[in-house]
Scaffold this motif. Structure first.
Motif, PDB file in Angstrom:
ATOM      1  N   SER A   1      -6.978   6.088  -4.079  1.00  0.00           N
ATOM      2  CA  SER A   1      -7.112   7.366  -4.782  1.00  0.00           C
ATOM      3  C   SER A   1      -5.997   7.533  -5.819  1.00  0.00           C
ATOM      4  N   ARG A   2      -4.784   7.176  -5.466  1.00  0.00           N
ATOM      5  CA  ARG A   2      -3.683   7.301  -6.433  1.00  0.00           C
ATOM      6  C   ARG A   2      -3.839   6.295  -7.571  1.00  0.00           C
ATOM      7  N   GLN A   3      -4.341   5.116  -7.285  1.00  0.00           N
ATOM      8  CA  GLN A   3      -4.583   4.147  -8.355  1.00  0.00           C
ATOM      9  C   GLN A   3      -5.611   4.665  -9.352  1.00  0.00           C
ATOM     10  N   ARG A   4      -6.634   5.355  -8.858  1.00  0.00           N
ATOM     11  CA  ARG A   4      -7.629   5.933  -9.776  1.00  0.00           C
ATOM     12  C   ARG A   4      -7.001   7.020 -10.645  1.00  0.00           C
ATOM     13  N   ARG A   5      -6.116   7.825 -10.063  1.00  0.00           N
ATOM     14  CA  ARG A   5      -5.459   8.858 -10.861  1.00  0.00           C
ATOM     15  C   ARG A   5      -4.544   8.242 -11.924  1.00  0.00           C
ATOM     16  N   ILE A   6      -3.831   7.187 -11.569  1.00  0.00           N
ATOM     17  CA  ILE A   6      -2.978   6.512 -12.552  1.00  0.00           C
ATOM     18  C   ILE A   6      -3.828   5.887 -13.653  1.00  0.00           C
TER      19      ILE A   6
ATOM     20  N   LEU B   1       0.817  -1.203   0.000  1.00  0.00           N
ATOM     21  CA  LEU B   1       0.000   0.000   0.000  1.00  0.00           C
ATOM     22  C   LEU B   1       0.860   1.265   0.000  1.00  0.00           C
ATOM     23  N   LEU B   2       1.992   1.233   0.673  1.00  0.00           N
ATOM     24  CA  LEU B   2       2.884   2.389   0.648  1.00  0.00           C
ATOM     25  C   LEU B   2       3.429   2.629  -0.750  1.00  0.00           C
ATOM     26  N   LEU B   3       3.755   1.553  -1.457  1.00  0.00           N
ATOM     27  CA  LEU B   3       4.214   1.704  -2.840  1.00  0.00           C
ATOM     28  C   LEU B   3       3.093   2.237  -3.726  1.00  0.00           C
ATOM     29  N   GLN B   4       1.890   1.731  -3.545  1.00  0.00           N
ATOM     30  CA  GLN B   4       0.769   2.195  -4.357  1.00  0.00           C
ATOM     31  C   GLN B   4       0.396   3.637  -4.034  1.00  0.00           C
TER      32      GLN B   4
END
Length: 312
Positions: free
Chosen positions: A154-159, A83-86
């Motif tokens: 949230s970051r996965q959605r942006r990617i 999760l920290l990497l994601q």
């Protein structure tokens, strides 16, 4: 409530709060002892002792080690590392702040419980204090995981939103005659403004390639660390082209068609869900008002007619 029962509940709540603070203190001392042992056995190794290499205060480093120990108690499968990497928190200072937050959260929640006990004027104060103490202990261990999962999602959605543009740029660069490595390096140099999140991952990928890593293995590691399905599809195409050769434009365009079709299906599903929710809203709020507006005059006329009949 009898005075004896009230005193027992208060004593139990205080003991639970003190137990939570004691557990945090023990974890901090244990983390410090493990750090010294690791430094003596393997000073060059990373891990908990790597926090001391960051430009932070000793207190912050100690809190970070305590938070790391608390995380190890809750997370036994290594989910927090993924999760920290994601979430994109790879730097040591970012991880220090995160683990320090994990260590400070139980102390903050215990302080809030004590403030409630000192100043709150509510009935059944002992029972409320006992419930709040239990909730504080649960939140101290679970709330950081919930926050980290939310940031990573949230970051996965942006990617995911950047993948179609990334594909279009790749197709243009391959049509210009660049290789896979050259195209990725060009995106890192010139595409950071249009690919803010994905550009960070590609920059890390280029650093690995410059250090001598195999491009297929590096692409696989990137796919597993980010865990975005659309991006994994594109990286799988690049790995196959790098391993077996051949035309890269057509596979990328096919992957783009699959991604766009998948996004279209997701959008239709969201529209259907929104339509169902709007139907519920209309039935609950709009339909009663419409019923009053349409049937109200007829209902009032019927009441007046019945009233006149009764008068006669």
């Amino acid at each position: 409530m009898t005075p004896v029962l009230f005193a027992s509940l208060v004593a139990g709540a205080i003991l639970i709060a003190l137990f939570g603070v004691g557990v945090v203190a023990i974890l901090l001392l244990r983390a410090r002892a493990e750090s010294h042992i690791r430094q003596r056995l393997a000073p060059e190794a990373g891990g908990l002792e790597a926090f001391e290499d960051t430009p932070s205060t000793p207190l912050l480093a100690s809190m970070a080690r305590g938070g790391r120990v608390m995380e190890g108690i809750v997370d036994t499968e290594g989910e927090s590392g993924r999760l920290l990497l994601q979430a994109g928190w790879r730097r040591a200072d970012q991880r220090v702040l995160w683990y320090a937050f994990q260590a400070a959260l139980p102390v903050l929640l215990a302080a809030l419980v004590l403030v409630f006990w000192a100043f709150a004027q509510v009935p059944n104060k002992g029972i409320m204090l006992l419930l709040f103490s239990f909730a504080a202990i649960v939140l101290a261990f679970l709330l950081p995981r919930w926050i980290l999962r939310g940031v990573a999602a949230s970051r996965q959605r942006r990617i995911k939103s950047e993948v179609p543009l990334f594909l279009h740029l790749l197709v243009l660069l391959f049509e210009a005659g660049l290789s896979s490595r050259q195209a990725l390096a060009s995106l890192v140099r010139e595409g950071r403004g249009v690919l803010p999140e994905l550009g960070l991952e590609l920059e890390l990928l280029i650093r690995q390639l410059d250090a001598g890593a195999d491009i297929a293995e590096a692409l696989k590691n990137l796919s597993e660390s980010v865990a975005v399905e659309d991006l994994s599809t594109v990286l799988a195409v690049l790995r196959q082209v790098d391993r077996y050769g051949g035309e890269v434009r057509e596979p990328l365009l096919e992957a783009l068609g699959v991604i766009e079709e998948r996004r279209s299906l997701d959008l239709r599903e969201r529209v259907n869900l929104l339509s169902g929710r709007m139907t519920v809203v209309m039935v609950m709020f709009f339909f009663p008002a419409l019923l009053v507006f349409v049937a109200g005059p007829a209902f009032l006329a019927l009441i007046r007619a019945l009233g006149e009949v009764n008068v006669r």
